[in-house]
Design a protein around this motif. Structure first.
Motif, PDB file in Angstrom:
ATOM      1  N   GLY A  14       0.821  -1.183   0.121  1.00  0.00           N
ATOM      2  CA  GLY A  14       0.105  -0.069  -0.144  1.00  0.00           C
ATOM      3  C   GLY A  14       0.800   1.412   0.001  1.00  0.00           C
ATOM      4  O   GLY A  14       0.691   2.324  -0.922  1.00  0.00           O
ATOM      5  N   ASP A  68      -2.321  -3.978  -7.030  1.00  0.00           N
ATOM      6  CA  ASP A  68      -3.315  -3.834  -5.998  1.00  0.00           C
ATOM      7  C   ASP A  68      -4.398  -5.144  -6.147  1.00  0.00           C
ATOM      8  O   ASP A  68      -4.703  -5.765  -5.242  1.00  0.00           O
ATOM      9  CB  ASP A  68      -4.496  -2.749  -6.338  1.00  0.00           C
ATOM     10  CG  ASP A  68      -4.240  -1.739  -5.083  1.00  0.00           C
ATOM     11  OD1 ASP A  68      -3.494  -1.969  -4.157  1.00  0.00           O
ATOM     12  OD2 ASP A  68      -4.522  -0.521  -5.284  1.00  0.00           O
ATOM     13  N   TRP A  92     -10.346   2.258   0.896  1.00  0.00           N
ATOM     14  CA  TRP A  92      -9.605   1.647   0.002  1.00  0.00           C
ATOM     15  C   TRP A  92     -10.460   1.324  -1.293  1.00  0.00           C
ATOM     16  O   TRP A  92      -9.974   1.394  -2.524  1.00  0.00           O
ATOM     17  CB  TRP A  92      -8.957   0.204   0.405  1.00  0.00           C
ATOM     18  CG  TRP A  92      -8.269  -0.441  -0.617  1.00  0.00           C
ATOM     19  CD1 TRP A  92      -6.810   0.069  -1.157  1.00  0.00           C
ATOM     20  CD2 TRP A  92      -8.339  -1.708  -1.068  1.00  0.00           C
ATOM     21  NE1 TRP A  92      -6.655  -1.063  -2.000  1.00  0.00           N
ATOM     22  CE2 TRP A  92      -7.335  -2.214  -1.871  1.00  0.00           C
ATOM     23  CE3 TRP A  92      -9.360  -2.807  -0.830  1.00  0.00           C
ATOM     24  CZ2 TRP A  92      -7.396  -3.403  -2.552  1.00  0.00           C
ATOM     25  CZ3 TRP A  92      -9.213  -3.826  -1.434  1.00  0.00           C
ATOM     26  CH2 TRP A  92      -8.364  -4.312  -2.128  1.00  0.00           C
TER      27      TRP A  92
END
Length: 156
Positions: free
Chosen positions: A22, A52, A97
């Protein structure tokens, strides 16, 4: 190695992967954005979206599953202060997110379009990046707090 130690190792490893990926994604995407070069942004965003999907998303699933398994194996109710707090923060991170994922794809597509047409980055791109930037801060702070909770295990 016992099942408990194996799952605990997996939990710690996946939390490290989640945090590191991240932070790395955010750093490289932000640095590309700061350059203002639509092609560089589109190329970086393409890699960010892939990272991701390959690393962050699986680590999220492993974190939740392994954390719940560990609590169950220890006979620890989810109402224990530090567990409840970590779960709340985990949900908060997810609430930040999930839109960030969409914003990264949106920014990538807008930057790609600008690069293909040798045009400046449109206002919609800059709006997407502002939202991406501001959603990243509560998520980052929450992940840091979850790490602290996992280590300190405060009683409340």
């Amino acid at each position: 190695m016992t099942a408990y130690l194996l799952v605990k190792w997996i939990h710690v490893l996946s939390s490290t992967l989640l945090f590191g990926t991240g932070l790395g994604i955010a750093f490289f995407f932000w640095m590309a954005h700061r350059r203002g070069d639509a092609k560089a942004i589109a190329d970086t965003a393409r890699t960010v979206v892939i990272a991701d999907a390959c690393f962050t998303a699986p680590a999220v699933v492993v974190q939740l599953a392994s954390g719940l398994w560990l609590a169950h194996a220890l006979g620890m109710p989810l109402s224990v202060y530090w567990v409840r707090s970590a779960l709340f923060l985990f949900v908060l991170v997810g609430a930040c997110w999930l839109p960030v994922l969409w914003l990264q794809v949106r920014a990538r597509d807008l930057a790609r379009h600008a690069a293909q047409h040798d045009a400046p980055l449109p206002p919609a791109y800059h709006r997407a990046m502002r939202w991406w930037f501001w959603l990243g801060w509560p998520a980052f702070a929450s992940v840091m707090a979850i790490f602290w909770l996992m280590i300190a295990k405060p009683v409340g």
